[in-house]
Structures are given as structure tokens and as C-alpha cells.
Design a protein around this motif. Structure first.
Motif, PDB file in Angstrom:
ATOM      1  N   UNK A  77       8.716 -33.869  28.551  1.00  0.00           N
ATOM      2  CA  UNK A  77       9.212 -32.501  28.694  1.00  0.00           C
ATOM      3  C   UNK A  77       9.012 -31.892  30.067  1.00  0.00           C
ATOM      4  N   UNK A  78       8.992 -32.705  31.114  1.00  0.00           N
ATOM      5  CA  UNK A  78       8.851 -32.178  32.461  1.00  0.00           C
ATOM      6  C   UNK A  78      10.174 -31.571  32.914  1.00  0.00           C
ATOM      7  N   UNK A  79      10.134 -30.333  33.345  1.00  0.00           N
ATOM      8  CA  UNK A  79      11.342 -29.640  33.792  1.00  0.00           C
ATOM      9  C   UNK A  79      11.204 -29.321  35.270  1.00  0.00           C
ATOM     10  N   UNK A  80      12.302 -29.418  36.000  1.00  0.00           N
ATOM     11  CA  UNK A  80      12.313 -29.118  37.429  1.00  0.00           C
ATOM     12  C   UNK A  80      13.461 -28.152  37.705  1.00  0.00           C
ATOM     13  N   UNK A  81      13.148 -27.074  38.421  1.00  0.00           N
ATOM     14  CA  UNK A  81      14.151 -26.076  38.779  1.00  0.00           C
ATOM     15  C   UNK A  81      14.155 -25.951  40.293  1.00  0.00           C
ATOM     16  N   UNK A  82      15.341 -26.114  40.895  1.00  0.00           N
ATOM     17  CA  UNK A  82      15.473 -25.992  42.342  1.00  0.00           C
ATOM     18  C   UNK A  82      15.316 -24.518  42.734  1.00  0.00           C
ATOM     19  N   UNK A  83      14.701 -24.251  43.882  1.00  0.00           N
ATOM     20  CA  UNK A  83      14.449 -22.874  44.295  1.00  0.00           C
ATOM     21  C   UNK A  83      15.739 -22.110  44.572  1.00  0.00           C
ATOM     22  N   UNK A  84      16.816 -22.801  44.892  1.00  0.00           N
ATOM     23  CA  UNK A  84      18.103 -22.125  45.072  1.00  0.00           C
ATOM     24  C   UNK A  84      18.515 -21.468  43.756  1.00  0.00           C
ATOM     25  N   UNK A  85      18.327 -22.195  42.645  1.00  0.00           N
ATOM     26  CA  UNK A  85      18.638 -21.656  41.324  1.00  0.00           C
ATOM     27  C   UNK A  85      17.644 -20.588  40.914  1.00  0.00           C
ATOM     28  N   UNK A  86      16.375 -20.821  41.192  1.00  0.00           N
ATOM     29  CA  UNK A  86      15.333 -19.865  40.808  1.00  0.00           C
ATOM     30  C   UNK A  86      15.497 -18.543  41.538  1.00  0.00           C
ATOM     31  N   UNK A  87      15.799 -18.580  42.825  1.00  0.00           N
ATOM     32  CA  UNK A  87      15.980 -17.340  43.590  1.00  0.00           C
ATOM     33  C   UNK A  87      17.263 -16.615  43.180  1.00  0.00           C
ATOM     34  N   UNK A  88      18.259 -17.340  42.718  1.00  0.00           N
ATOM     35  CA  UNK A  88      19.500 -16.703  42.286  1.00  0.00           C
ATOM     36  C   UNK A  88      19.368 -16.066  40.912  1.00  0.00           C
ATOM     37  N   UNK A  89      18.594 -16.697  40.011  1.00  0.00           N
ATOM     38  CA  UNK A  89      18.501 -16.194  38.640  1.00  0.00           C
ATOM     39  C   UNK A  89      17.281 -15.329  38.392  1.00  0.00           C
ATOM     40  N   UNK A  90      16.102 -15.762  38.858  1.00  0.00           N
ATOM     41  CA  UNK A  90      14.853 -15.036  38.600  1.00  0.00           C
ATOM     42  C   UNK A  90      14.026 -14.912  39.875  1.00  0.00           C
ATOM     43  N   UNK A  91      14.419 -14.051  40.808  1.00  0.00           N
ATOM     44  CA  UNK A  91      13.639 -13.930  42.048  1.00  0.00           C
ATOM     45  C   UNK A  91      12.242 -13.354  41.817  1.00  0.00           C
ATOM     46  N   UNK A  92      12.067 -12.548  40.758  1.00  0.00           N
ATOM     47  CA  UNK A  92      10.733 -12.009  40.453  1.00  0.00           C
ATOM     48  C   UNK A  92       9.776 -13.140  40.105  1.00  0.00           C
ATOM     49  N   UNK A  93      10.262 -14.128  39.351  1.00  0.00           N
ATOM     50  CA  UNK A  93       9.425 -15.256  38.940  1.00  0.00           C
ATOM     51  C   UNK A  93       8.997 -16.088  40.149  1.00  0.00           C
ATOM     52  N   UNK A  94       9.894 -16.273  41.100  1.00  0.00           N
ATOM     53  CA  UNK A  94       9.558 -17.041  42.302  1.00  0.00           C
ATOM     54  C   UNK A  94       8.444 -16.345  43.082  1.00  0.00           C
ATOM     55  N   UNK A  95       8.523 -15.022  43.205  1.00  0.00           N
ATOM     56  CA  UNK A  95       7.483 -14.275  43.913  1.00  0.00           C
ATOM     57  C   UNK A  95       6.160 -14.323  43.145  1.00  0.00           C
ATOM     58  N   UNK A  96       6.220 -14.195  41.823  1.00  0.00           N
ATOM     59  CA  UNK A  96       4.997 -14.253  41.012  1.00  0.00           C
ATOM     60  C   UNK A  96       4.323 -15.614  41.132  1.00  0.00           C
ATOM     61  N   UNK A  97       5.113 -16.683  41.146  1.00  0.00           N
ATOM     62  CA  UNK A  97       4.543 -18.027  41.284  1.00  0.00           C
ATOM     63  C   UNK A  97       3.845 -18.193  42.625  1.00  0.00           C
TER      64      UNK A  97
END
Length: 142
Positions: free
Chosen positions: A83-103
């Protein structure tokens, strides 16, 4: 003269607001982590939770330098086998920028009870609007 040690009862918490627009994500996260720990205060005591509240606005306008948008990934595990999931930061910044900053901020805080308590004082918003005007936050410049 003895060294000053702050007590939990004497901590006075301030509210700071950081504008992340057109600023590097990591630089903003470092400033937020220092404020959350209370390292900017002259009364900083490492074993006492003496940090401040931090509001980060415009997280969607934060920038990643270099080729990090394509090369950097956020990994997490679902708990199931394979169940390892990988999300590219291009997608993360486009969909959930708050989550990227929190991480980014969470990774710069200590992995102890003090770090987990400090993380609860972080408020991140994608846009310029926030709901903490009543606390009269001070602007913090990077």
C-alpha cells in the motif's frame, strides 16, 4: 546569576501571520517552525512548550525552486500490504497546497510530544483569507 528557565505557567503566546506568496516553500516552513517552537524569543527554553501561533496564508502561491515540482514525491503507506502511495509535488501543490506546507513544517519540528503540541498551533490557508482576525496577528517578514 543563574540561568533563566521558563515555566509553562508563564508562557505568553503571540499570533504571527506569514505570507507565503512568491516565497520558497522551505524558507517559509523554516520560519514557521522556529516561531512554533519559540526560538525567536529570548526566553526560549528547550524543554518547555513556549512557542507561538502561526498562520500561513497564500500557500498555493508558494514556489518550489529547481526541478522539485517534477522530481520530489510525497510517500505514505495505507497500512495494507503493497500500500505504498507516491504523489508528485506538482499534483500535491495543485490540489492540496496546505498539505504540502504542513508536511514541510512538520518535518522541521521535533518528533516528540513538544513537536506534536507545537504542530497543533499551525494554521495554513491556500488563499489570503483567514478566520483569525480577532487574535490580532502580527505580520512576520522572512
Amino acid at each position: 546569576m543563574s540561568t533563566f528557565m521558563q515555566k509553562n505557567e508563564t508562557v505568553v503566546r503571540k499570533w504571527y501571520i506569514i505570507d507565503a506568496a512568491e516565497k520558497p516553500l522551505g524558507r517559509t516552513a523554516v520560519a514557521a517552525a522556529d516561531l512554533l517552537r519559540g526560538k525567536n524569543d529570548p526566553t526560549f527554553t528547550p524543554h518547555v512548550d513556549c512557542g507561538n501561533f502561526v498562520i500561513i496564508i497564500n500557500a498555493d502561491k508558494a514556489v518550489l525552486t529547481g526541478r522539485k515540482l517534477e522530481q520530489k514525491y510525497h510517500y505514505h503507506h495505507t497500512g495494507y500490504i503493497g500500500g505504498m502511495k507516491a504523489v508528485q509535488y506538482k499534483t500535491l501543490m495543485a490540489t492540496k497546497p496546505e498539505r504540502a506546507m504542513e508536511l514541510a513544517v512538520k518535518g522541521m519540528l521535533p518528533a516528540t510530544t513538544l513537536g506534536r503540541k507545537a504542530f497543533t498551533r499551525l494554521k495554513v490557508y491556500a488563499g489570503a483569507a483567514h478566520k483569525h482576525e480577532a487574535q490580532k496577528p502580527e505580520a512576520y517578514e522572512l
